[in-house]
Design a protein around this motif. Structure first.
Motif, PDB file in Angstrom:
ATOM      1  N   SER A  67      34.606  73.730  57.046  1.00 28.69           N
ATOM      2  CA  SER A  67      35.040  72.753  56.043  1.00 28.69           C
ATOM      3  C   SER A  67      33.896  72.394  55.098  1.00 28.69           C
ATOM      4  O   SER A  67      34.096  72.238  53.889  1.00 28.69           O
ATOM      5  CB  SER A  67      35.594  71.496  56.709  1.00 28.69           C
ATOM      6  OG  SER A  67      34.616  70.910  57.549  1.00 28.69           O
ATOM      7  N   GLU A  68      32.683  72.295  55.631  1.00 25.23           N
ATOM      8  CA  GLU A  68      31.504  72.008  54.795  1.00 25.23           C
ATOM      9  C   GLU A  68      31.213  73.179  53.856  1.00 25.23           C
ATOM     10  O   GLU A  68      30.906  72.974  52.673  1.00 25.23           O
ATOM     11  CB  GLU A  68      30.287  71.741  55.676  1.00 25.23           C
ATOM     12  CG  GLU A  68      30.401  70.507  56.539  1.00 25.23           C
ATOM     13  CD  GLU A  68      29.319  70.413  57.606  1.00 25.23           C
ATOM     14  OE1 GLU A  68      29.187  69.328  58.178  1.00 25.23           O
ATOM     15  OE2 GLU A  68      28.625  71.419  57.863  1.00 25.23           O
ATOM     16  N   LEU A  69      31.326  74.388  54.389  1.00 23.32           N
ATOM     17  CA  LEU A  69      31.073  75.572  53.573  1.00 23.32           C
ATOM     18  C   LEU A  69      32.116  75.707  52.470  1.00 23.32           C
ATOM     19  O   LEU A  69      31.786  76.094  51.345  1.00 23.32           O
ATOM     20  CB  LEU A  69      31.067  76.832  54.451  1.00 23.32           C
ATOM     21  CG  LEU A  69      29.922  76.904  55.469  1.00 23.32           C
ATOM     22  CD1 LEU A  69      30.148  78.044  56.441  1.00 23.32           C
ATOM     23  CD2 LEU A  69      28.590  77.041  54.758  1.00 23.32           C
ATOM     24  N   LYS A  78      40.256  79.092  54.628  1.00 16.32           N
ATOM     25  CA  LYS A  78      40.730  80.437  54.985  1.00 16.32           C
ATOM     26  C   LYS A  78      39.811  81.508  54.396  1.00 16.32           C
ATOM     27  O   LYS A  78      39.511  82.513  55.047  1.00 16.32           O
ATOM     28  CB  LYS A  78      42.166  80.658  54.499  1.00 16.32           C
ATOM     29  CG  LYS A  78      43.191  79.884  55.253  1.00 16.32           C
ATOM     30  CD  LYS A  78      43.441  80.541  56.592  1.00 16.32           C
ATOM     31  CE  LYS A  78      44.606  79.838  57.282  1.00 16.32           C
ATOM     32  NZ  LYS A  78      44.759  80.261  58.645  1.00 16.32           N
ATOM     33  N   SER A  79      39.370  81.299  53.173  1.00 16.32           N
ATOM     34  CA  SER A  79      38.451  82.264  52.544  1.00 16.32           C
ATOM     35  C   SER A  79      37.126  82.294  53.287  1.00 16.32           C
ATOM     36  O   SER A  79      36.556  83.367  53.513  1.00 16.32           O
ATOM     37  CB  SER A  79      38.226  81.914  51.078  1.00 16.32           C
ATOM     38  OG  SER A  79      39.399  82.097  50.339  1.00 16.32           O
ATOM     39  N   ILE A  80      36.630  81.131  53.665  1.00 20.21           N
ATOM     40  CA  ILE A  80      35.376  81.064  54.428  1.00 20.21           C
ATOM     41  C   ILE A  80      35.548  81.795  55.759  1.00 20.21           C
ATOM     42  O   ILE A  80      34.684  82.588  56.149  1.00 20.21           O
ATOM     43  CB  ILE A  80      34.949  79.600  54.655  1.00 20.21           C
ATOM     44  CG1 ILE A  80      34.614  78.903  53.319  1.00 20.21           C
ATOM     45  CG2 ILE A  80      33.768  79.518  55.629  1.00 20.21           C
ATOM     46  CD1 ILE A  80      33.406  79.455  52.591  1.00 20.21           C
ATOM     47  N   LEU A  84      33.405  84.984  57.008  1.00 20.64           N
ATOM     48  CA  LEU A  84      32.666  84.957  58.272  1.00 20.64           C
ATOM     49  C   LEU A  84      33.089  86.097  59.183  1.00 20.64           C
ATOM     50  O   LEU A  84      32.240  86.738  59.821  1.00 20.64           O
ATOM     51  CB  LEU A  84      32.864  83.608  58.967  1.00 20.64           C
ATOM     52  CG  LEU A  84      32.284  82.398  58.242  1.00 20.64           C
ATOM     53  CD1 LEU A  84      32.662  81.116  58.954  1.00 20.64           C
ATOM     54  CD2 LEU A  84      30.783  82.516  58.067  1.00 20.64           C
ATOM     55  N   ARG A  85      34.378  86.353  59.244  1.00 21.58           N
ATOM     56  CA  ARG A  85      34.883  87.446  60.079  1.00 21.58           C
ATOM     57  C   ARG A  85      34.355  88.789  59.574  1.00 21.58           C
ATOM     58  O   ARG A  85      33.896  89.620  60.351  1.00 21.58           O
ATOM     59  CB  ARG A  85      36.416  87.428  60.066  1.00 21.58           C
ATOM     60  CG  ARG A  85      37.065  88.394  61.013  1.00 21.58           C
ATOM     61  CD  ARG A  85      38.578  88.226  61.105  1.00 21.58           C
ATOM     62  NE  ARG A  85      39.254  88.222  59.800  1.00 21.58           N
ATOM     63  CZ  ARG A  85      39.796  87.144  59.223  1.00 21.58           C
ATOM     64  NH1 ARG A  85      39.748  85.974  59.807  1.00 21.58           N
ATOM     65  NH2 ARG A  85      40.372  87.233  58.047  1.00 21.58           N
TER      66      ARG A  85
END
Length: 89
Positions: A67-69, A78-80, A84-85
């Motif tokens: 959420s911070e990112l 969802k994009s973050i 990350l994945r």
């Protein structure tokens, strides 16, 4: 994208043939598939996005929450998560 007047580059016979199908309208003629470039090939955007995604992953490893990112990088959670994945593979 600009346009070129047909009269400047095409023979009158071809113009007349095209006019049978499209009279007085703008049309788009796509590139030959052999001349197409991959997305981002003409700009540095791919490299910029890779650097951004690497920084997002680094921030995540250093303890930032998704959420911070999302707020920091103006992206959805969802994009973050997708970034990350992808970066962890």
């Amino acid at each position: 994208m600009g346009y070129i007047r047909a009269e400047e580059i095409l023979p009158i016979e071809i113009i007349q043939l095209i006019q049978q199908y499209v009279d007085g309208k703008n049309i788009y003629i796509p590139r030959k598939s052999s001349n197409r470039q991959a997305w981002g090939a003409g700009t540095p955007i791919k490299q910029e996005l890779l650097k951004r995604n690497q920084q997002i992953y680094k921030d995540y490893l250093n303890g930032s929450k998704t959420s911070e990112l999302a707020c920091k990088y103006y992206l959805s959670e969802k994009s973050i998560q997708r970034i990350l994945r992808t970066m962890s593979e």
